[in-house]
Design a protein around this motif. Structure first.
Motif, PDB file in Angstrom:
ATOM      1  N   MET A 167       4.972  33.767  -9.912  1.00  0.00           N
ATOM      2  CA  MET A 167       5.857  33.259 -10.802  1.00  0.00           C
ATOM      3  C   MET A 167       6.664  32.077 -11.400  1.00  0.00           C
ATOM      4  SD  MET A 167       5.301  36.313 -13.139  1.00  0.00           S
ATOM      5  CE  MET A 167       6.685  36.076 -14.177  1.00  0.00           C
ATOM      6  N   ASN A 168       7.798  32.012 -10.335  1.00  0.00           N
ATOM      7  CA  ASN A 168       8.270  30.828 -10.720  1.00  0.00           C
ATOM      8  C   ASN A 168       8.607  30.095  -9.284  1.00  0.00           C
ATOM      9  OD1 ASN A 168      10.421  32.416 -10.059  1.00  0.00           O
ATOM     10  ND2 ASN A 168      10.879  32.853 -12.102  1.00  0.00           N
ATOM     11  N   ASN A 205      11.875  29.890  -8.762  1.00  0.00           N
ATOM     12  CA  ASN A 205      12.905  30.335  -7.690  1.00  0.00           C
ATOM     13  C   ASN A 205      12.074  31.710  -6.637  1.00  0.00           C
ATOM     14  OD1 ASN A 205      15.327  31.211  -7.380  1.00  0.00           O
ATOM     15  ND2 ASN A 205      15.438  32.680  -9.294  1.00  0.00           N
ATOM     16  N   GLU A 241      17.464  23.406  -8.856  1.00  0.00           N
ATOM     17  CA  GLU A 241      16.097  23.159  -9.549  1.00  0.00           C
ATOM     18  C   GLU A 241      16.584  22.143  -9.452  1.00  0.00           C
ATOM     19  OE1 GLU A 241      13.558  25.727 -11.445  1.00  0.00           O
ATOM     20  OE2 GLU A 241      14.572  27.294 -11.257  1.00  0.00           O
ATOM     21  N   GLU A 268      11.275  39.065 -12.320  1.00  0.00           N
ATOM     22  CA  GLU A 268      10.176  39.412 -13.006  1.00  0.00           C
ATOM     23  C   GLU A 268       9.086  40.207 -11.826  1.00  0.00           C
ATOM     24  OE1 GLU A 268      12.139  37.155 -12.105  1.00  0.00           O
ATOM     25  OE2 GLU A 268      13.104  36.755 -14.290  1.00  0.00           O
TER      26      GLU A 268
END
Ligand SMILES: NC(=O)C1=CN([C@@H]2O[C@H](COP(=O)(O)OP(=O)(O)OC[C@H]3O[C@@H](n4cnc5c(N)ncnc54)[C@H](O)[C@@H]3O)[C@@H](O)[C@H]2O)[C@@H](O)CC1
Ligand SMILES: [K+]
Length: 515
Positions: free
Chosen positions: A11-12, A14, A214, A238
């Motif tokens: 997803m990301n 993260n 980030e 997510e």
């Protein structure tokens, strides 16, 4: 074989977790491509300075002590010291190192030229309102001894707020181990990508609140360094939502929405069956069957009227003596273990032949350990999921060192050919082919009898609803663990950490989805 992930399908950023070596390689690529090292340090330190002033405003924290190490962690700290000095904070530095990296030394001299005192005596920082820990980041590998160790102990004694840059100094980046002694931070700002230590139980007492800062690492550099599938991932809301069996097809019926068989309970541990059933109920599973010793039937029927109860013959002490003659292939998933007692060996052995995904928990695991049948699991035609806590894990895998939960879980998965979920303050999940998940938020409120039973039912219900394997099964296992932890967090917020008994927990599961 479940499909492999590419970074883009994660997803990301993260959700990605790296080791020190991987971070060093990613950083190396950025520098090799032309990014000047001082420019990156300015950028990163600028971002953490901005976060620092939000967390520790000047009017409440005027005096800031800055702990400066010899490497680039120390460089970050010096850039922060300069910026905070220019914004009006009263800065006192501490640096006991003669030798520093070149860039760190440049910043050191410039900060001194601004009139910021930098002492070799930690006591000079005694009256500071907050400390910034920039002694070591991911470059630390050796055990800390002598003067620096005594200094860290002194800082910890003060009990002041401490913001650690990247990681608390003294923590091993990969294993989370305390290398002799480590700074006890109240806040850690992890830089760029999550480091594995942030999810190791051994580091939790030192990390305080942890945030990822980030700084725009190009995806291509991450992709070039990390293996496929990405080895360790952090479960996020997510990713969890993505792994839910939603939306349901408009036209469906109960048997199409999964049929879970729970095998659980004994006269002595009747509540475990009930709690697993409540966990399964919250999963939304289409049909729930519960195999229990026959004397428990009245309790189960009244508490879970929607469940089909399969009453089993009992041993003298009220455990399941054997499973009734049921077609195990009819179930889309089976969860076996909560409250069984170790007498239910026949039931556990019987269910190993089933051709559906099988979760083994609690006494299911203990029976496996005693009967030395772990090796049989890799022969099963469907996936097996083991959900031990640390004690059960040690009994199942006596030759695996359990200190580093991430590696231990991976080794357990490889050795048994199963998906292993190791429960802890930070639960880890590993599949035998290499994919691994970490549940990065939880609460000690869940350290309570019955909370694992709820998880087994919930997970069973979710897995029973897995009709396609567009996502690997371990992602759904991790999704169940994340859901369970979030219900605990929500319940603890409303009722304190003392108010999350297992029944209450089961009632909060539904609220996580609507939150
Ligand atoms: N990864 C990245 O892209 C970025 C990293 N930055 C910072 O750079 C840090 C990593 O920097 P470094 O690689 O210089 O490593 P560190 O600053 O973490 O520490 C390494 C230094 O400590 C010394 N050292 C290690 N163990 C020791 C021990 N037991 N006793 C005494 N000295 C010891 C080493 O000789 C070396 O000089 C990160 O944690 C982060 O703070 C940022 O500046 C910018 C971006
Ligand atoms: K640090």
């Amino acid at each position: 074989m479940p499909e492999c992930f590419t970074i883009a399908s994660v997803m990301n950023i993260n959700s990605i977790i790296v080791t020190a070596d991987q971070m060093r390689q990613i950083e190396g690529r950025i520098f090799e491509a032309g990014m000047p090292v001082p420019a990156l340090m300015e950028k990163v330190a600028g971002l953490i300075t901005r976060r620092f002033v939000e967390l520790y405003p000047l009017f409440r924290y005027p005096k800031v002590g800055v702990l400066i190490g010899p490497g680039h962690n120390g460089g970050d700290a010096l850039v922060m010291a300069r910026e905070l000095h220019l914004r009006g904070h009263i800065i006192t530095g501490f640096c006991p190192f003669d030798k520093k990296k070149e860039l760190t030394d440049c910043h050191f001299k410039y900060v001194q030229s601004l009139g910021v005192p930098i002492s070799r005596e930690i006591e000079s920082l005694y009256d500071c309102d907050v400390l910034i820990d920039g002694i070591f980041g991911f470059g630390l590998t050796r055990e800390l001894r002598g003067e620096i160790a005594t200094t860290f102990e002194r800082i910890n004694q003060w009990g002041k707020p401490v913001l650690s840059i990247d990681l608390p100094s003294g923590i091993h980046t990969d294993t989370g181990e305390v290398l002799g002694v480590a700074i006890r931070a109240s806040q850690t700002l992890c830089l760029g990508l999550w480091k594995a230590a942030c999810f190791q139980d051994s580091a939790l007492g030192h990390l305080g609140e942890v945030e990822l800062v980030e700084f725009g690492i190009p995806l291509g550099d991450i992709e070039a360094v990390l293996p496929h599938p990405v080895l360790i991932q952090r479960m996020t809301r997510e990713v969890f939502v993505e792994s839910l069996p939603l939306p349901r097809p408009v036209v469906t019926h109960k048997y199409k929405q999964g049929h879970l068989l729970l095998i659980c309970g004994s006269k002595r541990f009747a509540g475990a069956a009930l709690l697993s059933g409540l966990g399964a109920r919250a999963s939304g599973v289409g049909m729930l069957s519960i195999a229990i010793p026959s004397s428990l039937k009245p309790i189960l029927v009244s508490a879970l009227p929607e469940a089909l109860i399969l009453d089993c013959p009992e041993t003298e002490t009220g455990a399941i003596a054997e499973l009734p003659n049921i077609p195990l292939e009819d179930y889309s998933a089976i969860a076996c273990g909560p409250g069984l007692s170790v007498e239910a060996e026949n039931a556990v052995q019987g269910v190993l032949a089933a051709q559906s995904p099988l979760i083994l928990d609690a006494d299911g695991l203990n029976i496996l350990a005693v009967s030395h049948t772990l090796a049989m699991l890799s022969q099963r035609t469907s996936p097996t999921i083991l959900t031990p806590h640390l004690g059960e894990f040690k009994r199942l895998f006596p030759d695996i060192a359990p200190q580093n939960a991430l590696t231990a879980t991976q080794q357990g998965a490889e050795q048994s050919g199963t998906i292993v979920l190791l429960k802890g303050a930070r639960t880890c999940i590993a599949a035998p082919h290499g994919s691994q998940w970490v549940i990065s938020e939880s609460t000690p409120a869940l350290a309570r009898g019955g909370s694992g039973d709820v998880l087994t039912g919930l997970m069973g219900g979710l897995i029973a609803q897995t009709t396609t394997l567009e996502r690997p099964l371990e992602q759904r296992v991790a999704g169940a663990a994340w859901w369970h932890a979030q219900a605990g967090i929500l319940a603890a917020q409303e009722r304190t950490e003392l108010g999350v008994d297992a029944f209450t927990l089961s009632q909060y599961l539904g609220r996580v989805l609507s939150h």
